[in-house]
Design an enzyme around this catalytic site. Structure first.
Site, PDB file in Angstrom:
ATOM      1  N   ASP A 125       8.185  23.475   4.250  1.00 13.70           N
ATOM      2  CA  ASP A 125       8.603  22.414   3.112  1.00 13.70           C
ATOM      3  C   ASP A 125       9.939  22.483   2.994  1.00 13.70           C
ATOM      4  O   ASP A 125      10.476  21.555   2.132  1.00 13.70           O
ATOM      5  CB  ASP A 125       7.773  23.293   1.913  1.00 13.70           C
ATOM      6  N   HIS A 126      10.792  23.167   3.670  1.00 12.97           N
ATOM      7  CA  HIS A 126      12.326  23.165   3.265  1.00 12.97           C
ATOM      8  C   HIS A 126      13.152  22.242   4.181  1.00 12.97           C
ATOM      9  O   HIS A 126      14.307  22.047   3.719  1.00 12.97           O
ATOM     10  CB  HIS A 126      12.702  24.538   3.508  1.00 12.97           C
ATOM     11  N   ASP A 190      10.540  33.928  -0.487  1.00 13.07           N
ATOM     12  CA  ASP A 190      11.336  32.722  -1.220  1.00 13.07           C
ATOM     13  C   ASP A 190      11.258  33.370  -2.839  1.00 13.07           C
ATOM     14  O   ASP A 190      10.360  34.020  -3.175  1.00 13.07           O
ATOM     15  CB  ASP A 190      10.425  31.543  -1.365  1.00 13.07           C
ATOM     16  N   ARG A 473      16.745  25.608 -10.590  1.00 15.11           N
ATOM     17  CA  ARG A 473      18.101  26.251 -10.306  1.00 15.11           C
ATOM     18  C   ARG A 473      19.122  25.036 -10.219  1.00 15.11           C
ATOM     19  O   ARG A 473      18.840  23.985  -9.652  1.00 15.11           O
ATOM     20  CB  ARG A 473      17.934  26.959  -8.937  1.00 15.11           C
ATOM     21  N   SER A 679      18.408  32.481  -4.618  1.00 14.78           N
ATOM     22  CA  SER A 679      17.264  32.452  -3.620  1.00 14.78           C
ATOM     23  C   SER A 679      17.006  33.981  -2.733  1.00 14.78           C
ATOM     24  O   SER A 679      18.101  34.682  -2.978  1.00 14.78           O
ATOM     25  CB  SER A 679      17.830  31.616  -2.544  1.00 14.78           C
ATOM     26  N   ARG A 681      16.747  34.457   0.273  1.00 11.91           N
ATOM     27  CA  ARG A 681      17.108  34.243   1.694  1.00 11.91           C
ATOM     28  C   ARG A 681      17.998  35.217   2.269  1.00 11.91           C
ATOM     29  O   ARG A 681      18.985  35.917   1.748  1.00 11.91           O
ATOM     30  CB  ARG A 681      18.110  32.976   1.877  1.00 11.91           C
TER      31      ARG A 681
END
Length: 800
Positions: A125-126, A190, A473, A679, A681
């Site tokens: 999806d990213h 995520d 965000r 995030s 990440r």
């Protein structure tokens, strides 16, 4: 021993770039055992929890504590648990989005495991950039990201992971439609994984190394969260939506207020909202730093489970609820208690540049004038994982139909991101998509798109401008790469209505617009359906993976040795040798570190490891490290991505870090409050470690980032005295004192930082480590992955 799994074969392939909607096929029967929480086991565990704690329990405590690997050990005889004990948990499921899955799978591949220990899914999806519309954007993404998608597909096939290809939808919407369930404990790579709390799950955003814990049947560690109880009274009406509820909560708690807490909602106002509305609220708990957010089991959750073909899950949840599992006990206590009256709430805008700057709609026009902002909206964007439900889309379509009846089209660019193929196909069938397109809306791919910076925007380059979004965000440069773009977060209803005015000062609840006939009119409040009256339609069913596909061990991971996007990982070397550990007289201290930078103010994971164009390197640590901390502000000169060390030429952060690494110079940095906000990440921790960082000293850390640092072997320390932040400058020599005792097992050890200034003077700074026994081991061994591999090897040796 790995948990038993129900296996089924699955032929993995990328779906067609263009959806075929000639027929609307029903979904195949789902593998219900794999998506139903193990309620019998959890209720048995809950009985033990009650015996030990002997007090009313919140819903969060019931779910978290019933997932303990060992209840007696985890609760340590009762007493204070929240904010004190480190818990070893057994998650039920893992979900990974494509950007973070690359690094997680590269780490998992080094663990010599034939399959994942718990059901796991990958969601593409990213990596789909928004430019001209769904069909063209998806085709372009499949071509440009082919090697990444091939790698993810090969890993899914090899290890028996469910693979949702590009175009299937956003991870959080897919999870809500297929996997989330009341009482579930799930990890997701995520930060907005808590979206699944809309169905009563404990869903926690983590880094890839944490996901690897669950995937390798290693107990996952979490410091027992404290609890914030949010009591909802009254009922939403008119223009006010679930999005406004969470915008209000974020405004009250701020971006740091939820750190170390689970936000648990309760009260009469919970039961008047849709399950997808509850998911919206849980989604943005991440903006407060909360561990997760959740709601008690409601009739709307039951209805949503049935509507998404999970009736057996709903039936099992009904029984668990009747047994007292899926709601808080009467008299349950919270560490904080907030009350929100839904009946008196009004629509809100949060922003710009931070999600906790909250302004009610009635005062926003005055704020625009006060700040001197240009009274113009440059773009309006709705959808994303936060607000792309059928209810959201049907409500905004009612606004679009009103505008069309008056001959209006959007006065701004107007983009819509459906959350999934299920939503996209259903709103197409029901005419909702046509309603939005008729007023100038452009429907994008079922992907994250502009919300995460995947927006190939041509207008307003390096210009101050304002956009309205229903995203979650809004940090600087997050959406379009322009640090001057102001993103105001609002509900899809408000964003859509204001798109027809094009002005920031427009209040759709009371202001008038002029129709094509020259007559004024005012929007009536939007209306919509919680669920489609004729049920969901699945659209392109080629996206649907088989439940728990059987692993194919012979599959070769698709990584080219010449790839610039994928790179096999080499383990990080321990900070100290085995011989040094074996010698009690050898001090295990960091010596001769140099301070590379003192960072000023907010430094999110977007500033540490930028997304957008850099997403293409998420599987290639060497290349991705070229963006390390390029968004950070140097406190000593006020510049972004500037490092000035006495005796050296000014350079960018990556330039200086690489130069020091090549010279064998280990380094540290000093940071401000809530370092690593945003995030989940883990690249933001991997990259500094790869470049030879050993220590980060902060006023405070965001939860996920602090854990990610420890997983990669970077020592996170916090100042005892915030004012000491200014005592360390770039170029100072830094050593530790007390780390030796900590690494040798004394968790009560006090670790100090010794700073030697260029003039020879020495400053001693007190710090707090707050590390658990397991985290100390990760630091000692160089990374959590090193520990997992060591234990796996020991298991193999013992089995011989």
């Amino acid at each position: 021993m790995l948990s038993q799994r129900v296996m089924g074969r699955n032929s993995l392939r990328l779906p067609r770039a263009v959806r075929q909607l000639a027929t609307h096929a029903s979904a195949p029967a789902k593998n219900y055992p794999s998506i139903t929480p193990p309620y019998a086991h959890l209720l048995k565990q809950l009985t033990q929890v009650r015996q030990i704690l002997n007090r009313p329990l919140s819903l969060a405590e019931k779910i978290v504590y019933s997932h303990l690997d060992n209840v007696e050990e985890g609760l340590a005889g009762g007493g204070a648990i929240r904010g004190e004990n480190y818990l070893k948990l057994r998650p039920d499921r893992v979900a990974m989005q494509d950007a973070s899955a690359q690094m997680a799978l590269l780490q998992f591949s080094t663990c010599d495991r034939p399959t994942t220990a718990v059901p796991t899914s990958i969601h593409c999806d990213h990596l789909i950039s928004a430019f001209s519309g769904a069909e063209a954007d998806l085709k372009r993404a499949i071509v440009s990201n082919k090697e990444v998608f091939d790698f993810l597909e090969s890993a899914a096939r090899k290890y028996g992971i469910e693979f949702w290809g590009p175009g299937s939808g956003i991870i959080h919407q897919i999870v809500l439609e297929n996997y989330s369930a009341p009482g579930l404990l799930m990890l997701g790579t995520d930060s907005h994984t808590p979206n699944a709390g809309g169905l009563g799950a404990i869903a926690i955003g983590v880094g890839g190394a944490d996901a690897v814990d669950a995937m390798t049947y290693t107990p996952w560690e979490l410091k027992a969260p404290k609890l914030i109880g949010v009591e909802l009274k009254g009922k939403l009406s008119g223009w006010v939506t679930a999005k406004d509820v969470v915008l209000e909560v974020v405004g009250r708690l701020t971006v740091r207020g939820g750190t170390g807490h689970i936000i648990e909602y309760f009260g009469e106002g919970v039961h008047t909202q849709s399950a997808t509305g509850l998911a919206t609220i849980c989604n943005m708990g991440a903006e407060m730093g909360a561990t997760t957010s959740l709601f008690p089991y409601t009739t709307s959750m039951r209805s949503y489970l049935h509507a998404t073909n999970r009736g057996p899950v709903a039936d099992a949840a009904d029984a668990a609820h009747a047994a007292g599992f899926l709601s808080a006990d009467p008299g349950a206590e919270y560490d904080q208690h907030i009350v929100i009256d839904l009946s008196s709430l009004e629509p809100r805008f949060n922003g710009p540049f931070t999600p906790d700057l909250s302004t009610p709609l009635s005062k926003f026009g005055a704020l625009v004038k006060e700040k001197g902002w240009k009274d113009q909206i440059s773009a309006s964007l709705i959808g994303s994982c936060t607000n792309s439900s059928y209810e959201d889309m049907s409500r905004v379509a009612s606004i679009a139909r009103q505008a069309k009846a008056r001959g209006l089209v959007s006065a701004t660019s107007f983009m819509i991101t459906p959350g999934s193929e299920l939503i996209n196909a259903t709103i197409e069938r029901d005419g909702i998509k046509a309603d939005l397109e008729a007023v100038g809306g452009v429907v994008l791919s079922n992907a994250c798109g502009p919300c995460i910076g995947q927006w190939d925007r041509k207008e307003c380059k390096d210009e101050e401008n304002a956009i309205l979004t229903s995203f979650n965000r809004n940090f600087k440069a997050r959406n379009d790469g322009n640090r001057l773009t102001m993103n105001f977060l609002a509900s899809p209803d408000i964003v859509t209505a204001m798109a027809f005015s094009g002005k920031l000062s427009f209040d759709p609840t009371k202001d008038e617009l002029i129709g094509a006939d020259g007559k004024p009119f005012r929007f009536t409040p939007p209306v919509g359906d919680e669920l489609p009256a004729t049920g969901f339609t699945n659209g392109d069913t080629s996206y649907l993976p088989a439940a728990l596909p059987e692993p194919v061990p012979s599959t070769v991971l698709a990584i080219s040795p010449t790839s610039t996007r994928l790179e096999l990982l080499a383990p990080f070397a321990p900070h100290f040798t085995a011989e040094e550990f074996a010698s009690p007289s050898t001090p295990l201290e960091f010596k001769g570190l140099k301070c590379l930078l003192r960072i000023r103010g907010k430094c999110t994971t977007d500033e540490i490891s930028a997304a957008g164009a850099w997403l293409k390197y998420k599987g290639h640590l060497s290349n991705l490290s070229e963006n390390t901390l390029i968004g950070a502000t140097n406190d000593e000169n006020g510049k972004v991505n500037s490092v000035v060390v006495p005796g050296e030429a000014e350079g960018t952060f990556p330039e200086v870090a690489k130069r020091w690494k090549a010279a064998g110079q280990p380094w540290m940095i000093v940071t401000d409050h809530n370092y690593g906000e945003g995030s989940a990440r883990e690249h933001a921790s991997l990259q500094p470690r790869f470049l030879n960082a050993k220590l980060i000293l902060a006023r405070s850390f965001a939860r996920i980032h602090r854990t990610n640092l420890t997983k990669q072997g970077v020592l996170p320390l916090t100042f005892i005295n915030d004012a000491d932040y200014s005592l360390i400058s770039a170029g100072d020599a830094v050593s530790t004192s007390g780390l030796n005792a900590l690494l040798r097992g004394d968790l009560s050890a006090e670790v100090k930082v010794i700073v030697q200034k260029p003039d020879g003077s020495v400053v001693e700074i007190a710090t707090e480590h707050a590390l658990s026994k397991d985290q100390v081991e990760w630091i000692a061994k160089g990374s959590a992955l090193n520990v997992i591999k060591e234990k796996a090897q020991a298991e193999l040796n013992a089995a011989k």
